[in-house]
Design a protein around this motif. Structure first.
Motif, short mmCIF file in Angstrom:
data_model
loop_
_atom_site.label_atom_id
_atom_site.label_comp_id
_atom_site.label_asym_id
_atom_site.label_seq_id
_atom_site.Cartn_x
_atom_site.Cartn_y
_atom_site.Cartn_z
N ASN A 287 67.17 -38.93 38.72
CA ASN A 287 66.12 -39.49 39.46
C ASN A 287 65.55 -38.83 40.61
O ASN A 287 66.32 -38.34 41.41
CB ASN A 287 66.32 -40.96 39.99
N CYS B 294 74.98 -43.66 42.73
CA CYS B 294 73.83 -43.64 43.61
C CYS B 294 72.55 -43.65 43.23
O CYS B 294 72.53 -43.66 41.84
CB CYS B 294 74.24 -42.41 44.57
N THR B 295 71.72 -43.82 44.04
CA THR B 295 70.31 -44.15 43.54
C THR B 295 69.93 -42.60 42.92
O THR B 295 68.81 -42.79 41.92
CB THR B 295 69.49 -44.38 44.62
#
Length: 869
Positions: free
Chosen positions: A735, A663-664
């Protein structure tokens, strides 16, 4: 400026056309009235400015062992002997292959031809020129060479560049972010701050400010400093900081080379000789500035790279310099301001008395260029030299006319800016607070010194943070090293300088804690109204505690704290409001340019007439950068015209192997292959955290699925078997959005028993429905349950209740966490990890740790929010 309230924002709204109410985090942009651009409101996702991404390292498709041909070997041999980088080697191989395919003809014959072609190509930019500067001294006219680009011609080179054109900002802006109640102003770039806005207000309505940053400082070229240089670097504030502080087109460039006046033992130190040196520099600067001085009164119509004609108006907005140096009496700032460093009022920005520099709470009268110019005029009207000197000394001025007085909209005292690197890390910390801290540690004896070094060595490693094994008594030249030492000082010294062992040492440690807070606020990449208020409070707290320390410690240490870099903090937040955040005028990107200049000196000159050779080569490098940029553009255009396949795109952009459910927010990497539960538990039989691993995971999954609305396979409880397999991972990229500038940042975390020869199990901050908690990674893995792919981690939680914060921790701003027993690990989804964290163990209590909130500004704010809660 106070932020606008909601009422003022909607006062002029048409009652029949109701504008939608702003949403949380919406961004409002007010443009300067002269721009005639109406205010706009953007949703945060639409406005967000992402950081420039680093170019990925190209894969090496060249053959290696075994060498299949003699040519392969000989080319590889040359690359090895020349110590070429991988990129250079790949480039050489590609050139050889292109030549072998005969797609292109190779025509260069010799070195002289190459030089001639570079000379021809470099004509795309304004060349350097040399003028003679003549200054009288002791009944003799002295002449010096001044090498420079006419500043306005250099600026036009940048303005006509079509690639840079979309990035220029010519109108002042005021930016606001909606916090749910009101729009809060924030500042980052110079054009979002007050000085740019005020400058545009003083111009004709159609005029656009073109604002310069100037930097100059002496640099040693030879190893022992016999050969010196004095480059002038210029940047354009209208470009974003990522471009402006970069090394490509639009970044800082050398635009001048000041002459160095040789020291004369007969006259050195005399006021007349110092005035002579200042006059030489001002006459030299005049050559650089002549092209903009006249235009600063009239403006200049020019068609920019975007084919729009603008009336441009130059101004010197920022001087980036070590403006409070005491070790360099002829420093850039004092020379340009023609001030007396050891005068009654040594500050180049205000009129603080010399013996009151340690007091930061005073309201002081600011200097102005108009006042300095008038003082010089009155002094020169005096009948005698003695009377003239008396008046000038009253304001710590010298009898030299300042070249910047000739420019419209240029107040040299306002342009001079706070330099965080020299004032804080390489100044107040390195030469004063750090030495004072070492004094008190040395007072406790050798054991304390050894413990200090041991504590630094025991601190966890962290990305972009230097790890030290010895610090006491070691003098590091690099200010970035001192910045890293400062970040860790509290955690290394807190068990050594206890109140019961060293009252003054402990008081100093409290001062340093407030100083670290102040330094972090000083380094924010975006400041809001609220963070400015918090920063000013941190300054007051630091100042008050330092006043107490100075009063109590001076009888013991005898130290005089009245020096310019102690006083400089008084102007920090005023500078941020006026010119944007400190990275806009930090000297660090400018001083980084000294290294390449030294390399050119050593590798590209014959050590004679070095200025001409260095500047010619630097000009060729600019040309090369420009040509390479254009070639890359052409390649990109050709690639878009012939779209690559997905396979080609993947080959050009390799990534670390990721978990089954990427996933991001998070990415697992460094896959170790599949392992069964039975094998895993057996291989970790001596680790209590893995006892009952499979059974505990069953329990976690049977709760996790319903909680997250994931259907259980066939509607039945999960019962993993001993021979079922999972995939271990040793790398995690997280992130997250920074709380400081709201941009995406990333932490690269390890969960590896053998990372470069040592175990590395990083810590994380984990999100819960209530307050976040900290934990250490034990094991990361991916598994598939039915149709669901999961990325999970086994963690060691540090969430045992601490109770009331003790006075020691409160005094030093420490956030203490306590580990659960190793036998009580927990499973989490890696998606619940907020970001990475660094924890320092408390030697005084086993199982207790301190969150190192100083690793970056985001963690600083996150821990602040926990302390408030």
């Amino acid at each position: 400026m106070a932020s606008p309230g909601l009422q003022s924002h909607f006062d002029d709204a048409n009652p029949e056309v109701q504008e939608p109410l702003p949403q949380l985090d919406d961004i409002k942009v007010d443009y300067h009235p002269n721009s005639q651009i109406p205010s706009t409101i953007h949703h945060f996702a639409d406005f967000s400015r992402t950081r420039p991404t680093e170019a990925s390292v190209p894969r090496n498709h060249a053959p290696w062992e075994p060498f299949r041909t003699r040519l392969d070997f000989e080319v590889a041999e040359i690359a090895l002997e020349a110590a070429l980088t991988a990129e250079q080697t790949n480039h050489l191989l590609s050139l050889v292959h292109r030549s072998a395919r005969r797609d292109e003809t190779f025509t260069l014959r010799n070195h002289d031809e190459v030089r001639e072609l570079w000379s021809t190509a470099s004509q795309r930019f304004t060349p350097f020129q040399v003028d003679i500067v003549s200054v009288p001294y002791q009944n003799k006219v002295h002449e010096f060479d001044m090498h420079y680009h006419p500043l306005w011609d250099w600026a036009l080179d940048m303005l006509r560049d079509r690639c840079l054109a979309p990035h220029f900002v010519f109108d002042a802006q005021r930016l606001y972010k909606f916090n749910g109640t009101r729009f809060v102003r924030f500042i980052d770039e110079p054009w979002t701050a007050d000085a740019f806005w005020d400058a545009q207000s003083r111009l004709p309505p159609e005029a656009k400010p073109l604002a310069f940053i100037l930097y100059a400082d002496k640099a040693k070229l030879s190893s022992f400093g016999a050969q010196k240089a004095y480059p002038i670097v210029c940047r354009i504030t209208n470009l974003p900081v990522e471009i402006r502080n970069g090394t490509g087109i639009g970044g800082g460039r050398i635009v001048g080379w000041l002459p160095i006046v040789s020291e004369d033992s007969e006259h050195a130190g005399k006021s007349s000789f110092v005035n002579f040196k200042n006059a030489v520099w001002h006459e030299s600067f005049l050559k650089l500035l002549e092209s903009v001085i006249q235009i600063s009164r009239t403006g200049y119509w020019f068609e920019c790279g975007d084919a729009i004609r603008r009336l441009l108006w130059p101004l010197i907005l920022i001087l980036s310099a070590d403006c409070y140096s005491q070790v360099r009496p002829y420093s850039f700032s004092y020379s340009l301001l023609v001030l007396r460093l050891k005068g009654k009022f040594p500050c180049p920005i205000c009129l603080v008395p010399r013996d009151e520099q340690s007091v930061l709470s005073h309201e002081l009268r600011l200097r102005t260029s108009a006042e300095s110019e008038e003082t010089l005029r009155l002094a020169r009207a005096k009948k005698s030299k003695k009377e003239r000197e008396k008046l000038l000394k009253t304001y710590s001025l010298r009898d030299v006319e300042n070249v910047f007085w000739r420019m419209l909209l240029a107040d040299i005292h306002r342009a001079l800016s706070f330099d965080r690197m020299h004032v804080y890390h390489g100044g107040l910390w390195r030469h004063h607070l750090w030495r004072e801290l070492q004094f008190w540690i040395l007072e406790l004896g050798r054991e304390a010194v050894a413990q200090m070094d041991t504590n630094y060595d025991a601190l966890p490693r962290w990305s972009n943070l230097t790890h030290f094994s010895k610090v006491v008594g070691v003098d590091f030249n690099d200010s970035s090293h001192h910045e890293d030492i400062l970040k860790m000082a509290i955690f290394a010294a807190q068990r050594i300088l206890r109140r019961s062992q060293s009252k003054l040492g402990y008081l100093l440690l409290r001062c340093i804690r407030h100083y670290i807070d102040l330094d972090i606020y000083a380094g924010f990449e975006v400041h809001t109204e609220d963070s400015i208020v918090a920063g000013r409070q941190a300054l007051r707290d630091f100042s008050a505690l330092m006043d107490e320390y100075i009063l109590k410690s001076q009888p013991v240490t005898g130290k005089d704290w009245n020096f310019p870099k102690k006083h400089a903090s008084s102007h920090l937040f005023d500078d941020i409001l006026a010119k944007g955040v400190t990275r806009n005028y930090n000297t660090k990107p400018n001083e980084k340019m000294h290294g390449p200049v030294r390399d050119i000196y050593h590798n590209r000159t014959n050590f004679k007439d070095v200025a001409t050779q260095i500047l010619r080569y630097d000009h060729w490098l600019l040309t090369l950068t420009s040509m390479r940029s254009e070639l890359d553009e052409l390649d990109e255009y050709n690639r878009n015209a012939n779209l690559p396949t997905t396979e080609d795109a993947d080959a050009e952009n390799p990534v670390i192997s990721v978990a089954p459910a990427p996933c991001t927010h998070v990415k697992l990497g460094s896959a170790q292959g599949d392992v069964s539960f039975a094998s895993l538990e057996q291989s970790h039989a001596d680790d209590r955290a893995f006892v009952g691993f499979r059974i505990k995971l069953n329990g976690f999954l049977n709760t996790f699925f319903p909680t997250n609305d994931i259907p259980l396979p066939d509607g039945k409880h999960i019962h993993l078997q001993a021979d079922n397999k999972i995939t271990e991972y040793k790398y995690l990229q997280v992130n997250y959005e920074s709380m400081v500038d709201w941009r995406q940042c990333k932490d690269l975390l390890r969960c590896n028993p053998e990372f470069f020869g040592s175990p590395r199990y990083d810590c994380v901050m984990v999100q819960t429905d209530n307050q976040p908690f900290f934990a250490r990674l034990i094991f990361m893995f991916g598994c598939s349950i039915g149709e669901t792919n999961l990325s999970l981690a086994l963690i060691h939680p540090y969430d045992v209740g601490i109770g009331v914060c003790n006075k020691h921790d409160a005094d030093l701003g420490l956030w203490r966490v306590r580990a659960k027993p190793r036998s009580s690990p927990e499973f989490i989804s890696v998606r619940s990890i907020i970001r990475g964290a660094a924890l320092a163990s408390d030697p005084g209590r086993q199982g207790d740790y301190f969150v190192i909130d100083t690793i970056d500004a985001d963690m600083f704010l996150r821990v602040k929010s926990l302390q408030v809660a």
